[in-house]
Design an enzyme around this catalytic site. Structure first.
Site, PDB file in Angstrom:
ATOM      1  N   CYS A  19      31.060  -2.326  65.846  1.00  0.00           N
ATOM      2  CA  CYS A  19      31.942  -2.430  67.006  1.00  0.00           C
ATOM      3  C   CYS A  19      32.028  -1.113  67.765  1.00  0.00           C
ATOM      4  CB  CYS A  19      33.318  -2.886  66.544  1.00  0.00           C
ATOM      5  SG  CYS A  19      33.196  -4.453  65.728  1.00  0.00           S
ATOM      6  N   GLU A  20      30.941  -0.725  68.350  1.00  0.00           N
ATOM      7  CA  GLU A  20      30.855   0.481  69.178  1.00  0.00           C
ATOM      8  C   GLU A  20      29.786   0.209  70.228  1.00  0.00           C
ATOM      9  OE1 GLU A  20      32.230   3.681  68.628  1.00  0.00           O
ATOM     10  OE2 GLU A  20      33.017   3.389  66.604  1.00  0.00           O
TER      11      GLU A  20
ATOM     12  N   TYR B 114      15.946  11.532  57.671  1.00  0.00           N
ATOM     13  CA  TYR B 114      17.245  11.440  58.364  1.00  0.00           C
ATOM     14  C   TYR B 114      17.560   9.992  58.768  1.00  0.00           C
ATOM     15  CZ  TYR B 114      16.257  16.397  58.332  1.00  0.00           C
ATOM     16  OH  TYR B 114      15.921  17.655  57.926  1.00  0.00           O
TER      17      TYR B 114
ATOM     18  N   GLY C 298      11.477  22.654  59.929  1.00  0.00           N
ATOM     19  CA  GLY C 298      11.596  22.535  61.382  1.00  0.00           C
ATOM     20  C   GLY C 298      10.405  21.968  62.109  1.00  0.00           C
TER      21      GLY C 298
ATOM     22  N   GLU D 284      10.282  25.129  53.823  1.00  0.00           N
ATOM     23  CA  GLU D 284      11.264  24.078  53.519  1.00  0.00           C
ATOM     24  C   GLU D 284      11.096  22.865  54.426  1.00  0.00           C
ATOM     25  OE1 GLU D 284      14.933  26.144  54.356  1.00  0.00           O
ATOM     26  OE2 GLU D 284      15.033  27.038  52.378  1.00  0.00           O
ATOM     27  N   PRO D 285       9.934  22.263  54.474  1.00  0.00           N
ATOM     28  CA  PRO D 285       9.782  21.116  55.376  1.00  0.00           C
ATOM     29  C   PRO D 285      10.508  19.876  54.856  1.00  0.00           C
ATOM     30  CG  PRO D 285       7.810  21.379  54.048  1.00  0.00           C
ATOM     31  CD  PRO D 285       8.710  22.532  53.697  1.00  0.00           C
ATOM     32  N   GLY D 286      11.126  19.143  55.744  1.00  0.00           N
ATOM     33  CA  GLY D 286      11.760  17.876  55.387  1.00  0.00           C
ATOM     34  C   GLY D 286      11.142  16.766  56.218  1.00  0.00           C
TER      35      GLY D 286
ATOM     36  N   TYR E 224      21.807  11.329  68.636  1.00  0.00           N
ATOM     37  CA  TYR E 224      20.983  12.287  69.401  1.00  0.00           C
ATOM     38  C   TYR E 224      20.246  11.635  70.567  1.00  0.00           C
ATOM     39  CZ  TYR E 224      20.989  14.406  64.666  1.00  0.00           C
ATOM     40  OH  TYR E 224      21.330  14.889  63.424  1.00  0.00           O
TER      41      TYR E 224
END
Ligand code: LLP
Length: 419
Positions: A344-345, A374, A240, A274-276, A317
């Protein structure tokens, strides 16, 4: 991003010119710095060294085999969330007793596989799951260590999609129910050994306060349970930690440890982290090429060869990623532009109203910064687009660590039905 710096007006990753990688390997391509990945891993490990923590890198941030292997060789364990991540973990020969497994929806097959492999802990997220693990462990004649993932009900003050520890979230078990589990099940379920507490309160958290609150609640719970006869030996405080994308001022690993360590003093608990994002986020960039410069009556668009399928964070986000040309040019005024992909968005953009040199042109290479976490791991084949290549830089050299997908890859598992 210390390992991505300009030298003689060209953006380098460690000692390698990013434009060179883009021209040689094609775009879009993710480029990671080995030095940065190891540096960040060691930063967090060293910050807690007085209690010798187990740092389980959170694979979901970036599960490329080479990156996980690099961290595992440096001493990391792994935090996994699926059978697929366990499969990857086995491929890189991690000690299986350094794996912790979270997820609200572990299937029987996934549980059986992980149990048989000898992972350290399941981080259990419901009573139903605890019972399932017990039944499967029994069938395999095993006793499995588990952690209860508590939901400490603290607001991590981050994006609501990545906040995980309030009453409204699907994750973890509230403290009262956790107490009941110990009263009602700890002795009854013979094939699980409930010996740890786990928490993960959210992601991209920039201040230590929510962590401190949650760790205090966890430690109070452990004291309480142990005084009633439980034997909790491990505390897993999740990941986190926030990073700098723009002008954030997140806590450093040192500040984080300084706030957490006193709460754990004399508790004799083994600490797991648990760092990512903290490890991978600032360790990578996404290189992309301008396909067209499109000026309309109201604005400029840079249409690039990366899109939301390569980097979902801005669309999903509204996340900010700095975007910079890999070559600095002299003079040139700045002009506001939207940087968009070809999907196409209308929601397909990497940045909106960004000030960039107004002399950028077709074929120029841009670097989308802080995309090591991510980024690729959330990419998709939407619009039948091939997923990007990945490269790992080591000093003056680099290696391809994922080949760009081919059109054949896109249809590999499809069957043309007899219609
Ligand atoms: N442990 C657990 C149980 C987790 O669910 C996560 C992330 C981590 C550790 C690692 O968290 P980190 O240190 O990376 O913050 N896709 C989002 C982030 C989702 C995070 C999900 N869980 C994003 O792009 O911002």
């Amino acid at each position: 991003m210390r390992d991505f710096q300009f030298k003689k007006n060209r953006l380098l990753c460690e000692g390698v010119d990013l434009e060179k990688i883009a021209r040689k390997e094609g775009t879009p391509v993710f480029v990671y710095s080995r030095k940065s990945l190891l540096g960040r891993f060691n930063e967090i490990k060293d910050a807690f060294k007085e209690i010798d923590p187990l740092v389980c890198y959170s694979m979901k941030a970036n599960s490329n085999l080479s990156i996980c292997r690099l961290l595992v060789k440096a001493g990391a364990g792994l935090d996994i969330v699926s059978g697929g991540e366990l499969f990857r973990a086995k491929k890189i020969r991690v000690s299986l007793n350094k794996i912790v497994y979270a997820s609200v929806g572990k299937t029987d097959d996934e549980i059986r596989d992980a149990l048989g492999s000898g992972i350290l802990f399941f981080n259990v997220e419901s009573v139903a799951e605890l019972k399932r693990i017990n039944i499967i462990a029994k069938s395999l004649n095993r006793k499995q260590k588990v952690a209860i993932r508590i939901n400490p009900d603290v607001d991590a003050k981050t994006h609501h999609y990545i906040t995980t520890a309030t009453k409204q979230n699907k994750f973890g078990i509230d403290i009262k129910t956790t107490n009941n589990i110990f009263l009602s099940y700890a002795k009854k379920l013979k094939n699980v050994d409930i010996c740890a507490i786990h928490m993960h309160i959210g992601s991209q958290i920039e201040t230590v306060n929510p962590f401190v609150q949650a760790v205090k609640k966890s430690v109070a719970l452990i004291d309480d349970l142990n005084s009633k006869g439980a034997c909790i030996t491990h505390l897993n405080i999740g990941g986190g930690l926030g990073i700098i994308y723009k002008d954030e001022k997140p806590q450093t690993a040192g500040q984080y440890a300084k706030a957490i360590l006193p709460i754990l003093k004399n508790k004799g608990l083994k600490l797991i982290l648990e760092p990512g994002r903290f490890i991978a986020g600032n360790s990578g960039v996404l290189l992309t090429k301008i396909i067209y410069v499109k000026d309309t009556h109201v604005k400029r668009f840079y249409i690039i060869d990366a899109a939301m399928n390569d980097l979902l964070r801005p669309s999903f986000y509204k996340a900010y990623h700095e975007i910079i040309p890999v070559k600095k040019t002299k003079g040139g005024k700045k002009k506001s532009a939207d940087i968009v992909g070809a999907v196409c968005e209308s929601g397909d953009f990497l940045a909106k109203q960004r000030l960039l040199p107004d002399n950028l042109k077709q074929n120029d290479i841009l670097a989308v910064m802080s995309t090591g976490a991510y980024g690729f791991s959330m990419s998709s084949n939407y619009n039948s687009r091939k997923r990007a290549a990945e490269v790992l830089v080591n000093g003056k050299k680099y290696q391809l660590i994922r080949i760009r997908e081919s059109y054949g890859d896109l249809i590999r598992n499809e069957i043309v039905a007899n219609v």
